[in-house]
Design a protein around this motif. Structure first.
Motif, PDB file in Angstrom:
ATOM      1  N   VAL A   1       0.868  -1.175   0.000  1.00  0.00           N
ATOM      2  CA  VAL A   1       0.000   0.000   0.000  1.00  0.00           C
ATOM      3  C   VAL A   1       0.907   1.229   0.000  1.00  0.00           C
ATOM      4  O   VAL A   1       1.713   1.409   0.913  1.00  0.00           O
ATOM      5  N   MET A   2       0.778   2.042  -1.029  1.00  0.00           N
ATOM      6  CA  MET A   2       1.554   3.277  -1.116  1.00  0.00           C
ATOM      7  C   MET A   2       0.720   4.438  -0.610  1.00  0.00           C
ATOM      8  O   MET A   2      -0.454   4.580  -0.986  1.00  0.00           O
ATOM      9  N   LEU A   3       1.324   5.256   0.235  1.00  0.00           N
ATOM     10  CA  LEU A   3       0.620   6.377   0.849  1.00  0.00           C
ATOM     11  C   LEU A   3       1.471   7.639   0.775  1.00  0.00           C
ATOM     12  O   LEU A   3       2.690   7.580   0.640  1.00  0.00           O
ATOM     13  N   GLY A   4       0.805   8.773   0.892  1.00  0.00           N
ATOM     14  CA  GLY A   4       1.466  10.054   1.074  1.00  0.00           C
ATOM     15  C   GLY A   4       0.937  10.699   2.340  1.00  0.00           C
ATOM     16  O   GLY A   4       0.131  10.100   3.075  1.00  0.00           O
ATOM     17  N   ILE A   5       1.359  11.916   2.597  1.00  0.00           N
ATOM     18  CA  ILE A   5       0.863  12.686   3.737  1.00  0.00           C
ATOM     19  C   ILE A   5       0.557  14.094   3.249  1.00  0.00           C
ATOM     20  O   ILE A   5       1.425  14.767   2.686  1.00  0.00           O
ATOM     21  N   GLY A   6      -0.678  14.538   3.466  1.00  0.00           N
ATOM     22  CA  GLY A   6      -1.072  15.871   3.056  1.00  0.00           C
ATOM     23  C   GLY A   6      -0.685  16.924   4.079  1.00  0.00           C
ATOM     24  O   GLY A   6      -0.267  16.606   5.200  1.00  0.00           O
ATOM     25  N   PRO A   7      -0.838  18.197   3.727  1.00  0.00           N
ATOM     26  CA  PRO A   7      -0.444  19.282   4.639  1.00  0.00           C
ATOM     27  C   PRO A   7      -1.242  19.322   5.934  1.00  0.00           C
ATOM     28  O   PRO A   7      -0.803  19.917   6.913  1.00  0.00           O
ATOM     29  N   ASP A   8      -2.427  18.687   5.942  1.00  0.00           N
ATOM     30  CA  ASP A   8      -3.238  18.601   7.158  1.00  0.00           C
ATOM     31  C   ASP A   8      -3.076  17.260   7.861  1.00  0.00           C
ATOM     32  O   ASP A   8      -3.796  16.944   8.797  1.00  0.00           O
ATOM     33  N   GLY A   9      -2.135  16.442   7.391  1.00  0.00           N
ATOM     34  CA  GLY A   9      -1.905  15.139   7.996  1.00  0.00           C
ATOM     35  C   GLY A   9      -2.761  14.028   7.434  1.00  0.00           C
ATOM     36  O   GLY A   9      -2.692  12.896   7.919  1.00  0.00           O
ATOM     37  N   HIS A  10      -3.558  14.305   6.394  1.00  0.00           N
ATOM     38  CA  HIS A  10      -4.385  13.231   5.838  1.00  0.00           C
ATOM     39  C   HIS A  10      -3.527  12.281   5.016  1.00  0.00           C
ATOM     40  O   HIS A  10      -2.431  12.619   4.566  1.00  0.00           O
ATOM     41  N   THR A  11      -4.038  11.084   4.831  1.00  0.00           N
ATOM     42  CA  THR A  11      -3.419  10.109   3.957  1.00  0.00           C
ATOM     43  C   THR A  11      -4.519   9.337   3.263  1.00  0.00           C
ATOM     44  O   THR A  11      -5.618   9.172   3.821  1.00  0.00           O
ATOM     45  N   ALA A  12      -4.255   8.843   2.021  1.00  0.00           N
ATOM     46  CA  ALA A  12      -5.344   8.362   1.167  1.00  0.00           C
ATOM     47  C   ALA A  12      -6.413   9.457   1.191  1.00  0.00           C
ATOM     48  O   ALA A  12      -6.088  10.630   1.026  1.00  0.00           O
ATOM     49  N   SER A  13      -7.679   9.107   1.427  1.00  0.00           N
ATOM     50  CA  SER A  13      -8.681  10.152   1.682  1.00  0.00           C
ATOM     51  C   SER A  13      -9.244   9.999   3.085  1.00  0.00           C
ATOM     52  O   SER A  13     -10.446  10.111   3.332  1.00  0.00           O
ATOM     53  N   LEU A  14      -8.351   9.731   4.008  1.00  0.00           N
ATOM     54  CA  LEU A  14      -8.661   9.734   5.441  1.00  0.00           C
ATOM     55  C   LEU A  14      -8.324  11.125   5.956  1.00  0.00           C
ATOM     56  O   LEU A  14      -7.187  11.417   6.318  1.00  0.00           O
TER      57      LEU A  14
ATOM     58  N   ALA B   1       8.032  19.242   8.230  1.00  0.00           N
ATOM     59  CA  ALA B   1       7.444  19.516   9.540  1.00  0.00           C
ATOM     60  C   ALA B   1       6.313  18.536   9.852  1.00  0.00           C
ATOM     61  O   ALA B   1       6.213  18.027  10.978  1.00  0.00           O
ATOM     62  N   MET B   2       5.447  18.275   8.868  1.00  0.00           N
ATOM     63  CA  MET B   2       4.343  17.349   9.107  1.00  0.00           C
ATOM     64  C   MET B   2       4.856  15.929   9.314  1.00  0.00           C
ATOM     65  O   MET B   2       4.335  15.191  10.161  1.00  0.00           O
ATOM     66  N   LEU B   3       5.878  15.529   8.562  1.00  0.00           N
ATOM     67  CA  LEU B   3       6.449  14.204   8.769  1.00  0.00           C
ATOM     68  C   LEU B   3       6.941  14.043  10.199  1.00  0.00           C
ATOM     69  O   LEU B   3       6.706  13.009  10.834  1.00  0.00           O
ATOM     70  N   LYS B   4       7.603  15.045  10.726  1.00  0.00           N
ATOM     71  CA  LYS B   4       8.098  14.961  12.104  1.00  0.00           C
ATOM     72  C   LYS B   4       6.938  14.803  13.090  1.00  0.00           C
ATOM     73  O   LYS B   4       7.007  14.002  14.028  1.00  0.00           O
ATOM     74  N   ARG B   5       5.844  15.549  12.871  1.00  0.00           N
ATOM     75  CA  ARG B   5       4.680  15.438  13.753  1.00  0.00           C
ATOM     76  C   ARG B   5       4.046  14.053  13.658  1.00  0.00           C
ATOM     77  O   ARG B   5       3.710  13.431  14.674  1.00  0.00           O
ATOM     78  N   VAL B   6       3.872  13.562  12.431  1.00  0.00           N
ATOM     79  CA  VAL B   6       3.264  12.245  12.236  1.00  0.00           C
ATOM     80  C   VAL B   6       4.136  11.168  12.852  1.00  0.00           C
ATOM     81  O   VAL B   6       3.649  10.234  13.506  1.00  0.00           O
TER      82      VAL B   6
END
Length: 257
Positions: free
Chosen positions: A153-166, A217-222
């Motif tokens: 499963v390939m995922l990214g991280i959005g600027p609000d911390g979302h991934t896929a459409s979660l 920055a978001m990666l560090k938070r996640v």
């Protein structure tokens, strides 16, 4: 060639981290790993859940190159999508449309091995139809430990911390039964159809692909895993989880490197 260690963790706090030079290096390393994984698999097809976004698009463009067209075992792979905007398949915002332009219109993948999310009915009916398709592939109505649905499963991280459409603040984050559901973000356009946490969990490998300093920055938070308001931080897998990132995305992780 990049290798993903079988021993890395099952959540964002224990996941492995692979840092490469730039976005091009990430795309080429991931393409090579996917091809070798597909070539090595002997107990059935390699089942992939693709992601949208700029970094996955570059990966697909690499896989459309001559080396992969000739050598990638297209007939051994089943391609699904981690999420989709509820738009027509030829809409520029469609993940399926992007993947066809970048990859599938250039390679000999059998049509029956490509599984776009249906978007012609209501979002709820289309989500249920996609879940039924996944259950048919899996051969059961409920997940069995040790028998994952997806190989990757390939995922990214959005600027609000979302991934896929979660997306943050949405009921889909609390879904524990359904494999596919709908989401109506309050800070992004389009109704979405998305894999749920239980479906993502049923995977051999979850790979987050992240490039660019805007992700740092978001990666560090996640990565801390202590903020439940960030949907990415709640992803788990029964297999392994790895962040494959470039140096720019890793700039705030100096204490881990």
């Amino acid at each position: 060639m990049m290798t993903i260690d079988e021993g890395v963790g099952h959540d964002v706090t224990t996941a492995g981290i692979i840092v490469l030079e730039d976005d091009d290096a990430v795309a080429h390393a991931m393409a090579a790993w996917l091809m070798q994984s597909a070539l090595d698999k002997e107990d059935g097809p390699l089942v992939l859940a693709l992601s949208g976004g700029t970094t996955p698009k570059r990966l697909l463009e690499v896989m459309a190159g001559p080396e992969y067209v000739a050598r990638f075992p297209w007939k051994k792979c089943q391609f699904f999508y981690g999420d989709e905007r509820h738009v027509p398949p030829d809409d520029p915002d469609s993940n399926y449309h992007m993947s066809c332009e970048a990859l599938f219109s250039h390679v000999p993948v059998p049509p029956e091995n490509l599984h776009p999310v249906p978007t012609g009915g209501s979002p709820e009916a289309d989500a249920a139809a996609y879940e039924a398709e996944l259950k048919k592939l899996y051969g059961a109505e409920t997940f069995e430990s040790g028998r994952p649905l997806f190989d990757v499963v390939m995922l990214g991280i959005g600027p609000d911390g979302h991934t896929a459409s979660l997306f943050p603040r949405q009921p889909v984050l609390e879904e524990t039964r359904r494999w596919v559901s709908t989401c109506v973000p309050d800070d992004a356009p389009h109704v979405r159809i998305t894999l749920t946490y239980p479906a993502i969990h049923s995977s051999r490998h979850v790979v987050f692909l992240l490039t660019g300093s805007e992700k740092a920055a978001m990666l560090k938070r996640v990565r801390r895993g202590d903020d439940a308001s960030l949907p990415s931080s709640r992803v788990t897998t029964e297999g392994t989880m790895t962040f494959v990132i470039d140096r720019a995305a890793a700039e705030d992780l100096s204490d881990e490197r």
